[in-house]
Write a protein that holds these residues in place. Structure first.
Motif, PDB file in Angstrom:
ATOM      1  N   VAL A 234       0.892  -1.080  -0.079  1.00  0.00           N
ATOM      2  CA  VAL A 234      -0.065   0.120   0.125  1.00  0.00           C
ATOM      3  C   VAL A 234       0.782   1.249  -0.015  1.00  0.00           C
ATOM      4  CG1 VAL A 234      -1.948   1.104   1.214  1.00  0.00           C
ATOM      5  CG2 VAL A 234      -1.731  -1.334   1.294  1.00  0.00           C
TER       6      VAL A 234
ATOM      7  N   VAL B 237      -8.342   0.649  -3.001  1.00  0.00           N
ATOM      8  CA  VAL B 237      -8.651   0.033  -1.702  1.00  0.00           C
ATOM      9  C   VAL B 237      -9.401   1.011  -0.491  1.00  0.00           C
ATOM     10  CG1 VAL B 237      -7.014  -1.625  -1.471  1.00  0.00           C
ATOM     11  CG2 VAL B 237      -6.405   0.540  -0.080  1.00  0.00           C
TER      12      VAL B 237
ATOM     13  N   VAL C 193     -11.228  -4.823   6.444  1.00  0.00           N
ATOM     14  CA  VAL C 193     -10.241  -4.131   7.455  1.00  0.00           C
ATOM     15  C   VAL C 193     -10.815  -4.725   8.862  1.00  0.00           C
ATOM     16  CG1 VAL C 193      -9.463  -2.050   8.176  1.00  0.00           C
ATOM     17  CG2 VAL C 193     -10.013  -2.405   5.851  1.00  0.00           C
TER      18      VAL C 193
ATOM     19  N   MET D 136      -3.009  -6.341   7.514  1.00  0.00           N
ATOM     20  CA  MET D 136      -2.056  -5.177   7.136  1.00  0.00           C
ATOM     21  C   MET D 136      -0.859  -5.186   7.679  1.00  0.00           C
ATOM     22  SD  MET D 136      -5.198  -2.227   7.181  1.00  0.00           S
ATOM     23  CE  MET D 136      -5.408  -1.651   8.689  1.00  0.00           C
ATOM     24  N   SER D 137      -0.284  -4.244   8.068  1.00  0.00           N
ATOM     25  CA  SER D 137       0.900  -4.507   8.703  1.00  0.00           C
ATOM     26  C   SER D 137       0.979  -5.137  10.007  1.00  0.00           C
ATOM     27  CB  SER D 137       1.606  -2.959   8.729  1.00  0.00           C
ATOM     28  OG  SER D 137       2.036  -2.422   7.348  1.00  0.00           O
TER      29      SER D 137
ATOM     30  N   THR E 294       2.831   0.518   5.912  1.00  0.00           N
ATOM     31  CA  THR E 294       3.747   1.066   6.785  1.00  0.00           C
ATOM     32  C   THR E 294       4.958   0.012   7.226  1.00  0.00           C
ATOM     33  OG1 THR E 294       2.479   0.344   8.751  1.00  0.00           O
ATOM     34  CG2 THR E 294       2.503   2.566   8.309  1.00  0.00           C
TER      35      THR E 294
HETATM   36  C1  LIG Z   1      -3.667   2.199   4.511  1.00  0.00           C
HETATM   37  C2  LIG Z   1      -4.245   0.589   4.415  1.00  0.00           C
HETATM   38  C3  LIG Z   1      -3.770  -0.395   4.442  1.00  0.00           C
HETATM   39  C4  LIG Z   1      -2.154  -0.785   4.977  1.00  0.00           C
HETATM   40  O1  LIG Z   1      -2.162  -0.382   6.433  1.00  0.00           O
HETATM   41  P1  LIG Z   1      -0.608  -0.434   6.960  1.00  0.00           P
HETATM   42  O2  LIG Z   1      -1.043  -0.571   8.320  1.00  0.00           O
HETATM   43  O3  LIG Z   1      -0.203   0.832   6.681  1.00  0.00           O
HETATM   44  O4  LIG Z   1      -0.083  -1.624   6.760  1.00  0.00           O
HETATM   45  C5  LIG Z   1      -4.201  -1.504   4.069  1.00  0.00           C
HETATM   46  N1  LIG Z   1      -5.620  -1.818   3.906  1.00  0.00           N
HETATM   47  C6  LIG Z   1      -6.130  -0.488   3.510  1.00  0.00           C
HETATM   48  C7  LIG Z   1      -7.613  -0.617   3.131  1.00  0.00           C
HETATM   49  C8  LIG Z   1      -5.565   0.825   3.939  1.00  0.00           C
HETATM   50  O5  LIG Z   1      -6.369   1.976   3.628  1.00  0.00           O
END
Ligand SMILES: *Cc1c(COP(=O)(O)O)cnc(C)c1O
Length: 239
Positions: A38, A83, A171, A210-211, A229
């Motif tokens: 991302v 996304v 998410v 995610m991260s 991140t």
């Molecule tokens: C920003 C984002 C991510 C990545 O998040 P990190 O915590 O930086 O890894 C993943 N999915 C969506 C929908 C995001 O907006």
């Protein structure tokens, strides 16, 4: 190698190690999980470096930032994922570069995406964004459709010219029954995916993690993790 390239290479290697370890722990093959980086808030130059380092999938959440970045990187062998919450007045721009829209969450958006995809003769992959903290028939505060709305949207996308139903995205919720329970949330998404694949067997993408929670996503069976991140660094301000 520039300093930034070395930094991104190091971060990527760490993320790669984490994904591999999570796959081993879950008894899954590494090839079953695709890394999407991302790149939101980071410049096109970083996207170019990531491409040189072998990244093939990138994601953005705001069309204003994504459109010029994608244009500056149009020579690179990248798949672009959108996304973020998508307003219908941005669809024309997004369809110009996005291979996959992961945040499809309402019928009106399907209609507009389809019309635009047909107009420019592109096929756009669609994931339904599921809001696990929304009411069954409601919508999430940060986008996404409640669990009760998945089936109708899936049928709509599958029947829409120019669109391809690829799967589900979520998410991890910050509120509600799944707050702080990422793995349970991702397992729920997997169950919803299994149910959807009874009628849409090809829609086997499960985008979660995610991260901070990619391990839980891999453990639950995600096919795609979206990592920002941990690869690029902490984003300044919003995003
Ligand atoms: C920003 C984002 C991510 C990545 O998040 P990190 O915590 O930086 O890894 C993943 N999915 C969506 C929908 C995001 O907006």
């Amino acid at each position: 190698m520039t300093e930034r390239k070395a930094q991104l290479a190091g971060n990527l290697a760490k993320v790669e190690e984490r994904i591999t370890a999570a796959c081993v722990a879950a008894g899954r093959k590494r090839e079953e999980v695709t890394l999407i980086v991302v790149t939101k808030t980071y410049p096109a130059g970083d996207v170019r470096i990531l491409s040189e380092l072998g990244v093939r999938n990138v994601a953005e959440n705001r069309d204003q930032d994504a459109a010029p970045k994608a244009a500056a990187c149009s020579d690179l062998p990248l798949s672009w994922h959108f996304v973020g919450q998508l307003q219908t007045n941005k669809v024309r721009s997004v369809v110009g570069y996005a291979d996959v829209v992961q945040s499809v969450d309402r019928a009106r958006l399907v209609t507009v995406l389809s019309k635009e995809a047909v107009r420019v003769e592109r096929e756009v992959g669609c994931l339904i964004q599921v809001a696990l903290d929304a009411q069954e028939s409601g919508r999430g505060e940060r986008g996404g459709v409640g669990v009760g709305g998945i089936e109708e949207l899936a049928d709509l996308i599958a029947g829409a010219p120019g669109l391809r139903l690829d799967g589900l995205m979520t998410v991890a919720p910050l509120t509600g029954a799944y707050a702080g329970r990422q793995q349970a949330a991702f397992e729920r998404l997997m169950d919803l995916s299994t149910a959807m694949r009874r009628t849409h067997p090809a829609a086997n993408m499960v985008s979660a993690g995610m991260s901070a929670d990619l391990e839980q996503a891999v453990a639950a069976g995600a096919t795609h993790v979206r990592v920002g991140t941990a690869v690029l660094g902490v984003r300044p301000g919003l995003g």
